[in-house]
Design a protein around this motif. Structure first.
Motif, short mmCIF file in Angstrom:
data_model
loop_
_atom_site.label_atom_id
_atom_site.label_comp_id
_atom_site.label_asym_id
_atom_site.label_seq_id
_atom_site.Cartn_x
_atom_site.Cartn_y
_atom_site.Cartn_z
N MET A 259 52.93 -0.09 41.15
CA MET A 259 51.50 -0.47 39.82
C MET A 259 50.74 -1.67 40.93
O MET A 259 51.35 -2.94 41.83
CB MET A 259 53.07 -1.13 39.10
N ARG B 257 57.64 -1.45 31.83
CA ARG B 257 57.66 -0.75 32.66
C ARG B 257 56.62 0.58 33.10
O ARG B 257 56.92 1.11 33.35
CB ARG B 257 58.60 -1.67 33.82
N ALA B 258 58.47 0.93 31.64
CA ALA B 258 58.66 3.12 32.00
C ALA B 258 57.72 3.51 31.64
O ALA B 258 56.66 3.88 31.78
CB ALA B 258 60.00 2.64 31.44
N ARG C 234 54.67 3.41 33.52
CA ARG C 234 54.28 3.69 34.37
C ARG C 234 54.23 5.62 34.22
O ARG C 234 54.05 6.58 34.46
CB ARG C 234 56.35 4.36 35.22
N GLN D 36 50.26 5.92 33.93
CA GLN D 36 49.93 6.59 35.72
C GLN D 36 49.59 8.24 35.77
O GLN D 36 50.03 9.39 35.38
CB GLN D 36 50.71 5.85 36.49
N LYS E 8 51.16 7.95 41.43
CA LYS E 8 53.14 8.03 41.18
C LYS E 8 53.51 9.25 42.68
O LYS E 8 54.94 8.58 43.45
CB LYS E 8 53.55 8.90 40.02
#
Length: 334
Positions: A1, A321-322, A325, A328, A333
């Motif tokens: 991140m 955070r999940a 992610r 993104q 990634k």
């Protein structure tokens, strides 16, 4: 991140955690009762900053006297080094940064109740009227200050992003903000040497919080040495005794700092990770602390002391955070 996304995530989660609407329900829940029983054998180290709301802080202290056992830094350090175990429901009160309100508001309330505490001080600011750098940065952004080193954003997010820069880059960014802002930050009353000694005389131990409050993991080797050891020397001169306790700025642990703290004879070091502590089971220089404010409601404080609120905080952070992610682009990634 990337740093901007990380800062936005931290900002979002802080706002979510600031909502106190459900605290009364949590306090009455079976989960609170279960957590409260489980927490009885752990140490709650409360990590305050300033005392913005003296009346609520006074209610906090009344709760601690009524339901918990306030203990001194000396007792915590003894337990951390294998000595006598702490009594059930032990609490240690700490303050970071050395805000002037610790002397004006906290000290009389603590002294009246005989509750010991620790104040982690930035000795580079003692006796000055310089503002804390994060307060200054937020003010400068609000007054049109800009820097190419971080993306434009809300003032509080900009401060979070500055903490992710190297110490050299952070200082350069702050200089750019000063040069471009339409109004300088107002001066801020800092603690004096006499006030530090008065704190110590009345049960508030003065600890080391680095010389200027950088994030140590963003510093080079010389900066870490200077921030830890020069602060140690300065505090020894100011208070007349060498400090034995250290709090990591922003809670950012650094192994190089460990070496310098061990070299200087420190007996305790405190994190800022919103967890209950077990001094006998952790490294003495990595004791967990709970995040709390003098504006925190008493209901919320009880759920923090039980460990329920911190557990929910960590679950929310993992979920955020999940989500971040998952949102993104695929290219970022890989």
């Amino acid at each position: 991140m990337n740093p901007a996304a990380a800062a936005k995530l931290g900002h979002w989660h802080a706002r979510l955690d600031a909502w106190q609407g459900g605290d009364t329900l949590l306090l009455r829940s079976p989960a609170q009762a279960w957590c409260d029983r489980r927490a009885a054998g752990r140490l709650a180290v409360l990590g305050y900053h300033g005392v913005e709301d003296p009346s609520t802080f006074e209610a906090h202290l009344d709760l601690l006297q009524r339901r918990f056992v306030p203990v001194s830094l000396e007792r915590v350090e003894e337990a951390a080094h294998g000595g006598w175990a702490l009594p059930a429901r032990s609490v240690l009160v700490t303050f970071d940064d050395g805000d002037h309100s610790v002397h004006t508001h906290a000290l009389p309330l603590l002294a009246a109740r005989g509750i010991p505490a620790v104040c982690f001080v930035i000795p580079g600011l003692v006796g000055t009227d310089a503002p804390f750098w994060w307060d200054e940065a937020e003010h400068l952004v609000r007054h049109s200050g800009t820097t190419h080193r971080v993306p434009p954003n809300q003032p509080d997010i900009t401060v979070h992003t500055l903490k992710l820069l190297s110490e050299r880059e952070r200082q350069l960014a702050l200089a750019e903000l000063r040069a471009t802002a339409t109004a300088p930050c107002s001066r801020q009353r800092q603690l004096t040497t006499a006030q530090l000694r008065e704190l110590e005389k009345n049960g508030v131990v003065v600890g080391n919080h680095t010389l200027t409050h950088p994030c140590l993991d963003r510093c080079d080797d010389d900066q870490v040495r200077r921030e830890v050891l020069e602060a140690h020397e300065r505090l020894t001169e100011l208070t007349g005794r060498p400090p034995t306790s250290f709090a990591y700025p922003n809670g950012n642990v650094d192994e190089r700092a460990h070496r310098f703290l061990t070299q200087a004879g420190y007996r305790s070091g405190f994190l800022y990770n919103h967890r209950l502590a077990d001094p006998g089971a952790c490294h003495p220089l990595r004791i967990d602390r709970l995040v709390v404010s003098s504006r925190t409601s008493v209901d919320r404080l009880e759920t923090i002391l039980s460990g329920l609120r911190p557990a929910l905080f960590r679950a929310g952070r993992r979920a955020a955070r999940a989500v971040a992610r998952a949102s993104q682009p695929l290219s970022s990634k890989s």
